[in-house]
Design a protein around this motif. Structure first.
Motif, PDB file in Angstrom:
ATOM      1  N   THR A  54       0.841  -1.213   0.000  1.00 19.14           N
ATOM      2  CA  THR A  54       0.000   0.000   0.000  1.00 19.14           C
ATOM      3  C   THR A  54       0.868   1.252   0.000  1.00 19.14           C
ATOM      4  OG1 THR A  54      -0.252  -0.140   2.413  1.00 19.14           O
ATOM      5  CG2 THR A  54      -2.093  -0.905   1.081  1.00 19.14           C
ATOM      6  N   THR A  61       0.924   1.735  -3.670  1.00 18.96           N
ATOM      7  CA  THR A  61      -0.346   2.060  -4.321  1.00 18.96           C
ATOM      8  C   THR A  61      -1.049   3.279  -3.732  1.00 18.96           C
ATOM      9  OG1 THR A  61      -1.517   0.508  -2.874  1.00 18.96           O
ATOM     10  CG2 THR A  61      -0.765  -0.326  -5.009  1.00 18.96           C
ATOM     11  N   HIS A  62      -0.843   3.518  -2.431  1.00 20.78           N
ATOM     12  CA  HIS A  62      -1.593   4.581  -1.762  1.00 20.78           C
ATOM     13  C   HIS A  62      -0.738   5.543  -0.937  1.00 20.78           C
ATOM     14  CE1 HIS A  62      -4.680   1.531  -2.568  1.00 20.78           C
ATOM     15  NE2 HIS A  62      -5.564   2.498  -2.510  1.00 20.78           N
ATOM     16  N   LYS A  78      -7.165  -1.080  -1.499  1.00 19.96           N
ATOM     17  CA  LYS A  78      -6.326  -1.039  -0.293  1.00 19.96           C
ATOM     18  C   LYS A  78      -6.791  -2.203   0.578  1.00 19.96           C
ATOM     19  CE  LYS A  78      -5.008   1.979   3.575  1.00 19.96           C
ATOM     20  NZ  LYS A  78      -5.315   3.252   4.285  1.00 19.96           N
ATOM     21  N   THR A 138      -2.049  -3.863   3.033  1.00 20.49           N
ATOM     22  CA  THR A 138      -1.738  -3.108   4.239  1.00 20.49           C
ATOM     23  C   THR A 138      -0.849  -3.952   5.151  1.00 20.49           C
ATOM     24  OG1 THR A 138      -3.652  -4.009   5.364  1.00 20.49           O
ATOM     25  CG2 THR A 138      -3.970  -1.920   4.173  1.00 20.49           C
ATOM     26  N   LYS A 189     -11.202   4.142   4.887  1.00 17.85           N
ATOM     27  CA  LYS A 189      -9.872   3.851   4.349  1.00 17.85           C
ATOM     28  C   LYS A 189      -9.252   5.037   3.624  1.00 17.85           C
ATOM     29  CE  LYS A 189     -10.137  -1.149   3.765  1.00 17.85           C
ATOM     30  NZ  LYS A 189      -9.896  -2.262   2.823  1.00 17.85           N
TER      31      LYS A 189
END
Length: 305
Positions: A32, A35-36, A91, A110, A265
């Motif tokens: 993550t 990606t985030h 996520k 995560t 999230k």
């Protein structure tokens, strides 16, 4: 090792499979953060550099993600780059890991989901940036990360720079204590605060050597004490942003989240992006430095096990 029932859904990178079969040290990495957690191309460069650091320490990196419904234990360079530029990845935590597999989705894992997959593959050490925890205002929102319950149930050593400083660190420590999770500061008597070396809170436990962390993990296993361990590793002094300075940025970011009614999230990615903007990129540089620092320690722990 991977349970028979899970094997049809899992792809292990050949280099990782070889290292595991030979009993050599392997370090899991979450996705993550790719990606985030960071913008492109910094996310891609960071992920590649962290893998190189682990290799340089004599361990094998295994970045974990779900790609097209396949649980990946280790990514090829191409897969890692594709994940860094993916549009709309999920996520993933414990609640939706199986959904992504069943529906053929792609997502970053995560801390919780990475722990699950690492344990499934037989990997005992995992390096990340910071864990999730109790969000500020959780007494009203009940926003508490699944990472905390996962630390209580899955036997993986998680090396981080503590809980993310956007969280309520004091309440996060209380929940971890209640869940029976050892929280161990590396070379410090106080808990780090992600971008900063020190928080106002004393560390429950302290160790100064990777071998001591390995001994503690072995002792817990021998005593039948389930669950993982959290190693809180302060960011290098040359890379930190002082806690007092960060507090102002965090307050402004939280106000913006409340005004825009950000919830669930989406909260953590929103706050990190806002703080990146407020610090003019300094928070990202520190984030990268602390992830690299955690990867080094995780590799040394993996070698000591």
């Amino acid at each position: 090792m991977t349970p028979e029932t899970a094997r049809p859904y899992v792809d292990v990178l050949p280099a990782v499979a070889t290292a595991l079969a030979a009993g050599r040290p392997v370090v899991a990495l979450e996705s993550t953060i790719i990606t985030h957690g960071m913008p492109y191309p910094q996310n891609s460069v960071m992920a590649a550099n962290v893998e190189k650091i682990i290799l340089g320490e004599g361990a094998t990196p295994a970045t974990i993600a779900v790609v097209g419904g396949r649980i990946k234990i280790g990514l090829s360079d191409g897969e890692r780059e594709a994940l860094a530029v993916a549009t709309g990845p999920m996520k993933l935590s414990r609640a939706d890991l199986a959904y992504a597999v069943a529906e053929g989705r792609t997502g970053g894992t995560t801390v919780a989901a990475t722990m699950i997959c690492a344990h499934m593959a037989g990997i005992r050490v995992f390096a990340t940036g910071g864990i999730g925890g109790v969000h500020k205002g959780a007494e009203e929102s009940f926003d508490v990360s699944a990472d905390l319950d996962e630390l209580a149930r899955t036997p993986v050593i998680v090396v981080s720079a503590g809980a993310k400083a956007i969280l309520d660190i004091e309440k996060t420590l209380e929940v971890l204590e209640t869940r029976g999770v050892p929280v161990v500061a590396a070379g410090s008597d106080v808990m780090p605060a992600f971008w900063s070396r020190e928080s106002p809170y004393r560390a429950p436990l302290r160790v100064d050597d990777p071998k001591a962390i390995a001994r503690l993990f072995a002792a817990r296993k021998a005593l039948g004490l389930g669950g993982g361990m959290l190693i809180a590793n302060p960011v290098p002094e040359s890379d930190e942003i002082p806690a007092g300075e960060m507090a102002g940025y965090i307050e402004v970011a939280y106000r913006a989240a409340q005004e825009q009614r950000v919830a669930g999230k989406a909260v953590t990615p929103f706050l990190l992006a806002k703080i990146l903007e407020l610090t003019d990129g300094a928070s990202l540089k520190t984030n990268i430095a602390l992830v690299e620092n955690n990867a080094r320690l995780a590799a040394r722990i993996a070698k000591a096990l």
